[in-house]
Enzyme design. Structure first.
Site, short mmCIF file in Angstrom:
data_model
loop_
_atom_site.label_atom_id
_atom_site.label_comp_id
_atom_site.label_asym_id
_atom_site.label_seq_id
_atom_site.Cartn_x
_atom_site.Cartn_y
_atom_site.Cartn_z
N PHE A 1 0.91 -1.18 0.02
CA PHE A 1 -0.04 -0.14 -0.01
C PHE A 1 0.81 1.34 0.01
O PHE A 1 0.71 1.99 -1.01
CB PHE A 1 -0.88 -0.26 1.29
CG PHE A 1 -1.44 1.32 1.59
CD1 PHE A 1 -2.08 2.40 0.71
CD2 PHE A 1 -1.42 1.48 3.21
CE1 PHE A 1 -2.53 3.59 1.30
CE2 PHE A 1 -1.92 2.80 3.60
CZ PHE A 1 -2.51 3.66 2.52
N TYR B 1 4.96 -6.70 17.47
CA TYR B 1 5.11 -5.87 16.20
C TYR B 1 5.76 -4.48 16.82
O TYR B 1 6.78 -3.93 16.16
CB TYR B 1 3.80 -5.41 15.60
CG TYR B 1 3.95 -4.34 14.50
CD1 TYR B 1 4.29 -4.34 13.30
CD2 TYR B 1 3.38 -3.15 14.97
CE1 TYR B 1 4.39 -3.51 12.49
CE2 TYR B 1 3.30 -2.15 13.84
CZ TYR B 1 3.88 -2.39 12.80
OH TYR B 1 4.13 -1.35 11.82
N ILE C 1 13.93 -9.47 1.86
CA ILE C 1 14.70 -8.77 2.77
C ILE C 1 15.66 -9.58 3.88
O ILE C 1 16.34 -9.09 4.50
CB ILE C 1 13.83 -7.51 3.36
CG1 ILE C 1 13.23 -7.97 4.18
CG2 ILE C 1 13.67 -6.51 2.55
CD1 ILE C 1 12.42 -6.88 5.13
N VAL D 1 -2.24 5.10 8.77
CA VAL D 1 -2.14 5.56 7.42
C VAL D 1 -3.36 5.04 6.45
O VAL D 1 -3.68 3.81 6.97
CB VAL D 1 -0.69 5.25 6.74
CG1 VAL D 1 -0.74 5.68 5.26
CG2 VAL D 1 0.34 5.63 7.64
N VAL E 1 -8.78 -0.67 9.37
CA VAL E 1 -10.21 -0.43 9.77
C VAL E 1 -11.08 0.31 8.48
O VAL E 1 -12.10 0.18 8.54
CB VAL E 1 -10.38 0.26 11.08
CG1 VAL E 1 -9.65 1.55 11.14
CG2 VAL E 1 -11.83 0.13 11.62
N GLY F 1 2.53 -7.80 -0.27
CA GLY F 1 2.37 -6.72 -1.53
C GLY F 1 1.64 -7.48 -2.59
O GLY F 1 1.47 -8.63 -2.51
N ARG G 1 -7.73 7.63 17.06
CA ARG G 1 -6.66 7.71 16.13
C ARG G 1 -6.28 8.84 15.17
O ARG G 1 -7.16 9.50 15.01
CB ARG G 1 -6.76 6.51 15.36
CG ARG G 1 -6.86 4.93 15.86
CD ARG G 1 -5.71 4.54 16.44
NE ARG G 1 -5.74 3.20 16.80
CZ ARG G 1 -5.97 2.77 18.13
NH1 ARG G 1 -6.30 4.00 18.97
NH2 ARG G 1 -6.16 1.64 18.64
#
Length: 324
Positions: A22, A155, A68, A185, A199, A47, A223
């Protein structure tokens, strides 16, 4: 305002890791539109090829399917690169609680591989995705860099570790690193599907399909929802920031505060959907309230976001209407 006046030398080469995701695909698009060259590295685990299909055949675009977690791949991807925008990671707080070992491997090990490759290949600037989740349970609002609490998920821990490596790579090796602490974002090409979908796109798709969305908790969590254009601006301006601003992490947001229940009813109204939400249990690891003080990014990066929530949500709704 924004990044319309940001300029780079002709022929500048950007590497965008997670470039088919995204945020990554939007960065690729912006860079190509500026007349620069972009190398997209993605293993397509989260992705999507369709996010970057539009760039195929563009003379400035190269796609590398790679991971990666493999240092050799990172080394090859960084060869001849001026700026690395490292977005590749596994997101989602709930999923990280289920899969901590995998998050360690990808989000920490993979990021360290990328920093090391960038250092060895002489990359000028290394801009990487961090997260507002690093604030953990610190109760004070707005969130200010340097005032972090106890972490609430694997995370969040991976992003905090990435920031510490960023500091070290600037201090020990002179690699200019800039951490982008993204705050929720949203925008075009954000995936609305799956158990771990964000969401806003999830609500939009469900309401458009006549389904009844589930809100985790009472909906009174807040948020600092941040439109994708602001994130593009932050990454590009970090590439032009001075060395004195390197080795730091920055809040990247608009500086607003929206309540989830208000967003839900706003989306339902905009989409003409007379559907009441269902309320489910709170999710482990979630932060209750989050809004950002963006003065540090303004001062040191020249970050000046001009996409507020209302403008961004209108653009997002239009995109999903056309593309879902």
């Amino acid at each position: 305002m924004g990044y319309s006046k940001v300029k780079f030398e002709e022929g500048s080469v950007f590497l965008v890791t997670g470039g088919a995701g995204f945020i990554g695909s939007n960065l690729c698009e912006a860079i190509l539109n500026m007349g620069c060259r972009v190398r997209c590295l993605d293993n397509l685990s989260t992705g999507k090829q369709e996010n970057v299909d539009m760039f195929l055949g563009h003379p400035g675009y190269t796609f590398i399917k790679g991971d990666i977690t493999d240092l050799n791949t990172c080394m090859e991807a960084c060869e001849g690169v001026d700026y690395t925008l490292h977005q590749a990671a596994w997101g989602s707080v709930p999923r990280s609680i289920e899969m901590p070992l995998y998050y360690e491997e990808v989000n920490i090990g993979g990021t360290l591989n990328m920093m090391e490759a960038a250092r060895q290949q002489g990359v000028k600037k290394f801009v990487y995705a961090s997260s507002s989740s690093v604030y953990g349970d610190h109760p004070v609002l707005p969130k200010v860099e340097g005032q972090e609490g106890n972490l609430l998920s694997p995370y969040a821990l991976t992003k905090r570790v990435d920031e510490e490596y960023g500091k070290l790579y600037t201090k020990l090796y002179g690699l200019d690193t800039y951490g982008m602490r993204y705050f929720n974002v949203f925008g075009r090409r954000q995936d609305p599907d799956g158990a771990y979908a964000a969401v806003i796109p999830k609500f939009i798709k469900q309401l458009m399909g006549g389904q009844r969305p589930v809100i985790h908790g009472d909906g009174k969590q807040s948020r600092d929802f941040t439109y994708i254009e602001n994130v593009i601006e932050a990454n590009l301006k970090a590439c032009q920031a001075p060395h004195e601003a390197a080795g730091e992490a920055y809040n990247i947001a608009y500086g607003g505060r929206e309540y989830l229940i208000d967003i839900y009813y706003g989306l339902a109204k905009a989409l003409g959907a007379d559907i009441e939400p269902e309320f489910g249990p709170e999710r482990a690891g979630d932060i209750k309230h989050s809004n950002a003080d963006i003065s540090k990014a303004k001062r040191l990066l020249g970050y000046d976001p001009d996409w507020g929530f209302e403008r961004g949500i209108e653009a997002a709704i239009e995109w999903y209407k056309e593309n879902l």
